[in-house]
Every structure is written in structure tokens, then in C-alpha cells.
Design an enzyme around this catalytic site. Structure first.
Site: not given
Ligand code: SPV
Ligand code: MG
Length: 313
Positions: A40, A42-44, A54, A81, A83, A110, A116, A118-119, A154, A185
């Protein structure tokens, strides 16, 4: 070694597929080496590794460069990812072209606004209207060239404070728009929202989950609950932070690096991830080819050709 399955095949496998987050080729290699099926991107993690939030601070090209470099180092699929698609429909079209050309096997976008956030950050988690996001999914699906390239939609309804009805409405719309899988999510400490979504969803798409906050759930439970892919999105980065803090703290506290040596990967491992052996063997091979060429030049035939060249000029 068993042949590597495509991301699409993994999403439709009888077993739960497992992904882990990475932020560069080295961590992508660690994901693969541990035995995960998917990397993955990952954006984060990518944002954190570059010291920024993020929140779409990084451009698409910065994220793409990392994903492309990962693809070059691992044989398992890389799922990026992306975003909220880096903007509008035009951005999504450009994004799918670019990520597919880079060898990434799928993208996840998403249904949040651009930029965006981060969630898990308390802040703006507003959703875009269903029609806007369905349009982006349709654009992504229409743009891909390879039928196996996966587009994951997402759903951030739970993150944004909505309930099951909104999540299901969005699931239905994104499926109609052509999504290949749905990521649902949740930021709860239990998998209850995820389970209720999986039980109520009556479409045909594989479901992807991210057990970050509901971390006590097991892979068997997620599979039984209806998930096809679980993404352990940021545990690697967080583990690295803890480990580096501890090592650096100990070196300063002890006044020497000796006590931590047995906690460190040997330098040989570092050289392994860099494939230093390939560098050395390429040097050996091409230096000896170079020497062979030079010998031919010095032995007659080459020498004559060179002289002829000089005369012609
Ligand atoms: C990421 O890993 O960037 C995600 C997952 O999008 S989360 O951080 O859980 O939103
Ligand atoms: Mg992300």
C-alpha cells in the site's frame, strides 16, 4: 516460490488478501519480505516521511515518483493511495494514465473534498456529492488501458459522521459507476461499522478495510465478516519511529553505540536491499568487456580500422 497474484486476483481470492503500508522502495521491500500480498503506497506514510501533513500538500507527481520507485523494487502488486484523486475529473484521468504507466496495479480514491485531510485528524472531513465522486470513478475506469488495473472507491461516510444508509447509498452509486472494489473506512475502536456495512451491502464488489483503530480484530474475523483485503496502513512507519527514537536515545544516554548494536540490522542487510551485489557483478562484467574491446583495438584489426578512420577524416 508460488507465482505472484495480481491485485485483481487477490481481491477475488477465497483467502483474505493482506497489504501493508510503505513510503519508499526500502519499506516496500520490507512489506514484500514479511509476506504481505500487496504494498500500500500510503499517502499518510509518504507525507509523514517528507515531513508534511497528509493533506494534499504533496503533488501527484511527488506521490507517483515514490510509487513508481516501489514498483521497480518489488514483485508483489503496488496499490496506490491517491487521496481524493488530486483534484477534479481531469486530474483523475491524468492520474490513472500516469499510475498505470508506472506499473502500479491499482489506485484507491476517496469521496472527500480536495484538499483531503487524513481520516484520523479532527478537522474538515466533508464528503463530495455522490454525483461528483461517481463521475471520478467512471473517469478512472474509462481511462485505464489494462482491464486488470483496479479502481477502488473509498467511502468516507463513517469518517465524516454519516451512518450506514449514506455509506450504502454511496456503495451502490460507486458500484454502478464501475468501481472494482469498495474501501469502507472507520475510525471506531471496534469493527462494528465495518461489520454492519458488510452485512447490509448486497452488491458484488470485494470490500477493503483498514484496521488501524479497531486493531484487535483478527484477519480470520475480518474475512468471516466479509472483507477481501485488509490494509495495515501505517504500522510499519509507526514501528520505525518508535525504534529509531529508542536507538538514538540510547546512543546519547550511554555515550556509545555498542549496547544497541544487537538491535540493528547488519550493514549487509542494507547492502542487500540496495542490491550492491548486482552493482559489483555489473562492474566486473562490463569492465572485462571493456578490457576485451581495448585488447582488440590494440591487436591489429581495430588499429587498422582506426587508422582508416583518421585518413578518411
Ligand atoms: C493512508 O495510509 O494514507 C490511508 C489510510 O489513507 S488512513 O491513514 O488510515 O486514512
Ligand atoms: Mg491516505
Amino acid at each position: 516460490m508460488a507465482p505472484v497474484k495480481t491485485l485483481r486476483a487477490l481481491l477475488h481470492d477465497a483467502d483474505l488478501a493482506k497489504a501493508a503500508g510503505a513510503h519508499n522502495p526500502l519499506t516496500a521491500q520490507l512489506v514484500e519480505q514479511a509476506g504481505f500480498d500487496v504494498v500500500w503506497a500510503s499517502g499518510l506514510e509518504i507525507a509523514a516521511s517528507l515531513g508534511v501533513p497528509d493533506a494534499n500538500i504533496l503533488s501527484m507527481n511527488e506521490c507517483l515518483a515514490v510509487a513508481r520507485a516501489m514498483v521497480e523494487k518489488v514483485s508483489v502488486p503496488v496499490l496506490a493511495d491517491c487521496d481524493s484523486g488530486f483534484g477534479g475529473i481531469g486530474n483523475v484521468v491524468h492520474m490513472v494514465r500516469s499510475y498505470e504507466a508506472a506499473g502500479v496495479q491499482g489506485v484507491c480514491i476517496e469521496d472527500k473534498t480536495f484538499p483531503k485531510l487524513n481520516s484520523f485528524v479532527a478537522g474538515n472531513q466533508a464528503l463530495v456529492p455522490i454525483e461528483d465522486f461517481a463521475g471520478k470513478i467512471a473517469a478512472a475506469v474509462a481511462t485505464r488501458v489494462n482491464e486488470d488495473f483496479v479502481v477502488i472507491a473509498r467511502i468516507e461516510a463513517f469518517i465524516s459522521g454519516y451512518g450506514l444508509d449514506e455509506a450504502l447509498r454511496r456503495a451502490e452509486a460507486y458500484e454502478l459507476a464501475g468501481a472494482d472494489a469498495l474501501l469502507i473506512h472507520s475510525k471506531l475502536k471496534t469493527p462494528n461499522e465495518i461489520y454492519s456495512f458488510c452485512a447490509a451491502y448486497d452488491g458484488d464488489l470485494p470490500i477493503v478495510v483498514v484496521p488501524t483503530t479497531y486493531n484487535s480484530v483478527t484477519m480470520e474475523e475480518l474475512r468471516a465478516g466479509g472483507a477481501s483485503l485488509a490494509i495495515y496502513a501505517n504500522q510499519g512507519l509507526r514501528g520505525a519511529i518508535t525504534s529509531i527514537r529508542q536507538i538514538f536515545g540510547s546512543i546519547l544516554a550511554e555515550g556509545t553505540a555498542a549496547p544497541v548494536e544487537n538491535q540493528l540490522a547488519p550493514l549487509g542487510d542494507v547492502f542487500g536491499y540496495q542490491d550492491v551485489a548486482a552493482l559489483l557483478s555489473a562492474e566486473d562484467r562490463f569492465e572485462s568487456i571493456g578490457q576485451g574491446v581495448a585488447k582488440q583495438i590494440l591487436n591489429g584489426a581495430g588499429e587498422e580500422r582506426r587508422n582508416a578512420d583518421v585518413v578518411e577524416r
